[in-house]
Design a protein around this motif. Structure first.
Motif, PDB file in Angstrom:
ATOM      1  N   UNK A   1       0.854  -1.178   0.000  1.00  0.00           N
ATOM      2  CA  UNK A   1       0.000   0.000   0.000  1.00  0.00           C
ATOM      3  C   UNK A   1       0.893   1.232   0.000  1.00  0.00           C
ATOM      4  N   UNK A   2       0.744   2.053  -1.025  1.00  0.00           N
ATOM      5  CA  UNK A   2       1.554   3.265  -1.131  1.00  0.00           C
ATOM      6  C   UNK A   2       0.757   4.449  -0.609  1.00  0.00           C
ATOM      7  N   UNK A   3       1.338   5.160   0.364  1.00  0.00           N
ATOM      8  CA  UNK A   3       0.664   6.291   0.993  1.00  0.00           C
ATOM      9  C   UNK A   3       0.996   7.558   0.213  1.00  0.00           C
ATOM     10  N   UNK A   4      -0.022   8.125  -0.416  1.00  0.00           N
ATOM     11  CA  UNK A   4       0.221   9.244  -1.321  1.00  0.00           C
ATOM     12  C   UNK A   4      -0.238  10.566  -0.728  1.00  0.00           C
ATOM     13  N   UNK A   5       0.709  11.485  -0.600  1.00  0.00           N
ATOM     14  CA  UNK A   5       0.379  12.865  -0.287  1.00  0.00           C
ATOM     15  C   UNK A   5       0.158  13.631  -1.569  1.00  0.00           C
ATOM     16  N   UNK A   6      -0.608  14.721  -1.502  1.00  0.00           N
ATOM     17  CA  UNK A   6      -0.909  15.484  -2.715  1.00  0.00           C
ATOM     18  C   UNK A   6      -1.027  16.973  -2.440  1.00  0.00           C
ATOM     19  N   UNK A   7      -0.536  17.413  -1.292  1.00  0.00           N
ATOM     20  CA  UNK A   7      -0.561  18.839  -0.966  1.00  0.00           C
ATOM     21  C   UNK A   7       0.520  19.118   0.067  1.00  0.00           C
ATOM     22  N   UNK A   8       0.823  20.395   0.236  1.00  0.00           N
ATOM     23  CA  UNK A   8       1.893  20.770   1.148  1.00  0.00           C
ATOM     24  C   UNK A   8       3.251  20.707   0.470  1.00  0.00           C
ATOM     25  N   UNK A   9       4.298  20.822   1.263  1.00  0.00           N
ATOM     26  CA  UNK A   9       5.668  20.745   0.765  1.00  0.00           C
ATOM     27  C   UNK A   9       5.971  19.298   0.423  1.00  0.00           C
ATOM     28  N   UNK A  10       6.049  18.983  -0.867  1.00  0.00           N
ATOM     29  CA  UNK A  10       6.139  17.578  -1.270  1.00  0.00           C
ATOM     30  C   UNK A  10       7.414  16.912  -0.755  1.00  0.00           C
ATOM     31  N   UNK A  11       8.517  17.654  -0.667  1.00  0.00           N
ATOM     32  CA  UNK A  11       9.769  17.068  -0.166  1.00  0.00           C
ATOM     33  C   UNK A  11       9.599  16.661   1.286  1.00  0.00           C
ATOM     34  N   UNK A  12       9.021  17.557   2.078  1.00  0.00           N
ATOM     35  CA  UNK A  12       8.816  17.256   3.501  1.00  0.00           C
ATOM     36  C   UNK A  12       7.784  16.148   3.684  1.00  0.00           C
ATOM     37  N   UNK A  13       6.708  16.204   2.901  1.00  0.00           N
ATOM     38  CA  UNK A  13       5.639  15.220   3.057  1.00  0.00           C
ATOM     39  C   UNK A  13       6.145  13.810   2.774  1.00  0.00           C
TER      40      UNK A  13
ATOM     41  N   UNK B   1      11.897  -0.040   4.134  1.00  0.00           N
ATOM     42  CA  UNK B   1      10.608  -0.256   4.773  1.00  0.00           C
ATOM     43  C   UNK B   1      10.103  -1.672   4.556  1.00  0.00           C
ATOM     44  N   UNK B   2       9.273  -2.132   5.500  1.00  0.00           N
ATOM     45  CA  UNK B   2       8.554  -3.386   5.316  1.00  0.00           C
ATOM     46  C   UNK B   2       7.864  -3.347   3.953  1.00  0.00           C
ATOM     47  N   UNK B   3       7.914  -4.406   3.176  1.00  0.00           N
ATOM     48  CA  UNK B   3       7.382  -4.384   1.806  1.00  0.00           C
ATOM     49  C   UNK B   3       5.883  -4.147   1.698  1.00  0.00           C
ATOM     50  N   UNK B   4       5.173  -4.122   2.801  1.00  0.00           N
ATOM     51  CA  UNK B   4       3.734  -3.862   2.748  1.00  0.00           C
ATOM     52  C   UNK B   4       3.416  -2.371   2.616  1.00  0.00           C
ATOM     53  N   UNK B   5       4.417  -1.483   2.824  1.00  0.00           N
ATOM     54  CA  UNK B   5       4.137  -0.045   2.818  1.00  0.00           C
ATOM     55  C   UNK B   5       5.233   0.714   2.067  1.00  0.00           C
ATOM     56  N   UNK B   6       4.854   1.884   1.572  1.00  0.00           N
ATOM     57  CA  UNK B   6       5.792   2.738   0.856  1.00  0.00           C
ATOM     58  C   UNK B   6       5.201   4.147   0.800  1.00  0.00           C
ATOM     59  N   UNK B   7       6.055   5.143   0.624  1.00  0.00           N
ATOM     60  CA  UNK B   7       5.602   6.522   0.479  1.00  0.00           C
ATOM     61  C   UNK B   7       5.555   6.894  -1.003  1.00  0.00           C
ATOM     62  N   UNK B   8       4.592   7.742  -1.359  1.00  0.00           N
ATOM     63  CA  UNK B   8       4.430   8.172  -2.745  1.00  0.00           C
ATOM     64  C   UNK B   8       4.026   9.627  -2.784  1.00  0.00           C
ATOM     65  N   UNK B   9       4.667  10.386  -3.667  1.00  0.00           N
ATOM     66  CA  UNK B   9       4.156  11.713  -4.014  1.00  0.00           C
ATOM     67  C   UNK B   9       3.964  11.720  -5.517  1.00  0.00           C
ATOM     68  N   UNK B  10       2.721  11.922  -5.957  1.00  0.00           N
ATOM     69  CA  UNK B  10       2.340  11.591  -7.322  1.00  0.00           C
ATOM     70  C   UNK B  10       2.718  12.563  -8.393  1.00  0.00           C
TER      71      UNK B  10
END
Length: 507
Positions: free
Chosen positions: A304-316, A340-349
């Motif tokens: 599951x990739x956790x996607x931010x889409x607002x704010x300072x993208x580098x910080x998020x 990271x555990x393979x079940x999770x990851x960070x994403x900025x789209x």
């Protein structure tokens, strides 16, 4: 653009040049050259898009809308436009009639291989006529050829720039077998100038990466670059939510966790997916809902990739990586970086410029994390312009001037590399005649003189000499090889070989 006579895909003044050329001219040669760079980061450009242009326009379009159309239809259509827009005494119709009667496009194109990295000043391809009656034709095709050529090359150069950044940080922080071609994806479709522009830019991006959100990239590459998505990796998409999905479910459920649990356990129990989480309160989801969903996430057969889409993208995106580590943990790879555990990851789209991409990876590295913990997206901003630090001078209200450094936005146009098609050689009454332009002011506009021979120097870079005749330039050591002649594609290049050429066989 369909159902238009391709001989009308010109600037109006091109319609009158055949009558202006020297009498007795039987051959003309022109070259497409990036004459300079307006971007500090780049002093070379990726060769790409010519084969797609040839197949789409010089073969399919010309056959369908010109040669295979009735003579009277083609000529009356041309005359109708020209008579009422340019004037019936300003141009000659005989050349169009003769071309249609000939039945094929008497043009030869010589070019460097696609996927090559070409320094500015070096001609990337040349165009000439193969029939003595059509020396006017190469420059008549200039507007169409130029309009279809410069943008795919810049987009391919953008993709290669991001790939170089990925290569650097993955080499430093990731295991060697972690695939780099899936580190970034492009999300520029809706922000491009038009659909055709989006497709060609997306195809150019896919020389360096597999991930794209632009579906028509696949049929475009299959049609023009000898690939098949059922037999090889052409381009990959990914299941993902969007705000309409998140907000409509919130409207029904009254919360966000109900849908997140449903997508993990019912919709995609065995499939990786990304989920945009900032429709309301991104950090509440990360800090409070993810710990509550940890059992479902760890039981999920995918990532599951956790996607931010607002704010300072580098910080998020970097802070998300750190928080996911605190919640889900992971491992330390052989290079000493956390994964990271393979079940999770960070994403900025999207919103990831080249500078932000470098910042994200550097922050992760500085904090002991591998670059692969974050998936990044490139939107239309980065496919259409670049920001660079530059020296600027500002005139104050009192007339004084202040000079300093500022971030300057540089949009991509034909003038980014001053890409142009210029005639440099002709044969008149059988006599080889070099031609050139050399403006007294604006030295970068100086053209080659005569025909060109492109070779590879001791450093492995392209270089060239000019002032040759067409016969002299037709030698085996000239890297400009015939790829199109008399309506036929002579040399077919595949997506796989272009990718390998651009990425040193390490795609």
């Amino acid at each position: 653009m369909k159902n238009a006579n391709p001989m009308l895909l010109i600037d109006f003044y091109k319609a009158v040049h055949a009558e202006m050329l020297p009498k007795g001219i039987t051959k003309s040669v022109s070259y497409f050259t990036p004459r300079m760079s307006r971007v500090k980061r780049w002093d070379s450009i990726v060769m790409f898009g010519l084969q797609g242009f040839i197949k789409t326009y010089l073969i399919d379009y010309f056959n369908e809308e010109f040669f295979n159309q009735p003579f009277d239809t083609v000529i009356s259509d041309y005359k109708r436009i020209m008579d009422n827009s340019l004037g019936n005494k300003a141009y000659g119709i005989q050349k169009i009639e003769d071309l249609h009667k000939l039945g094929y496009l008497p043009i030869e194109i010589i070019a460097l291989p696609e996927g090559s990295i070409v320094p500015v000043h070096v001609p990337m391809f040349g165009i000439t006529n193969t029939h003595p009656n059509f020396a006017w034709l190469p420059q008549s095709l200039e507007s169409l050829t130029s309009a279809e050529s410069w943008h795919p090359m810049i987009a391919a150069t953008v993709g290669k720039t991001y790939r170089d950044i990925v290569n650097k940080y993955y080499a430093e922080t990731c295991e060697d077998d972690v695939p780099r071609a899936r580190a970034l994806g492009n999300f520029d479709f809706r922000g491009e100038e038009c659909t055709q522009s989006a497709v060609k830019a997306g195809a150019a991006w896919c020389l360096s990466f597999l991930n794209t959100a632009t579906v028509p990239v696949v049929p475009y590459l299959e049609a023009n670059y000898n690939c098949d998505c059922t037999k090889e990796p052409v381009a990959f998409g990914a299941p993902s939510t969007e705000h309409s999905v998140m907000c409509s479910n919130y409207a029904v459920d009254g919360d966000e966790i109900t849908f997140l649990r449903r997508v993990l356990t019912e919709i995609y129990p065995d499939t990786s997916f990304s989920c945009v989480l900032d429709s309301y309160d991104y950090w509440n989801v990360i800090d409070n809902l993810l710990p509550e969903l940890k059992p479902e996430i760890m039981a999920h057969n995918g990532c599951m990739l956790m996607r931010g889409d607002s704010g300072d993208c580098v910080d998020v995106v970097t802070t998300t990586v750190f928080k996911l580590w605190d919640i889900f943990g992971g491992t330390v790879n052989s290079k000493g970086y956390k994964v990271l555990d393979p079940h999770v990851k960070a994403l900025y789209g999207d919103s990831i410029t080249v500078q932000r991409c470098e910042q994200v990876y550097q922050i992760l590295k500085d904090n002991g994390f591998a670059a692969s913990n974050a998936s990044l997206g490139v939107g239309s901003f980065s496919m259409e312009c670049i920001e660079e630090e530059d020296t600027v001078t500002v005139t104050l209200s009192d007339g004084s001037k202040v000079t300093g450094t500022a971030t300057v936005l540089k949009p991509f146009t034909r003038d980014t590399f001053s890409s142009c098609i210029k005639a440099t050689y002709c044969e008149i009454n059988g006599v080889p005649t070099p031609i050139f332009k050399d403006p007294k002011e604006g030295g970068f506009k100086k053209s080659q003189k005569g025909c060109c021979i492109v070779t590879i120097d001791k450093n492995g870079e392209y270089t060239f000499t000019d002032q040759h005749t067409w016969a002299e330039a037709n030698v085996s050591e000239n890297e400009l090889k015939t790829i199109f002649k008399d309506g036929q594609l002579i040399k077919k290049q595949s997506l796989k070989e272009i990718r390998n050429r651009l990425n040193d066989n390490k795609f």
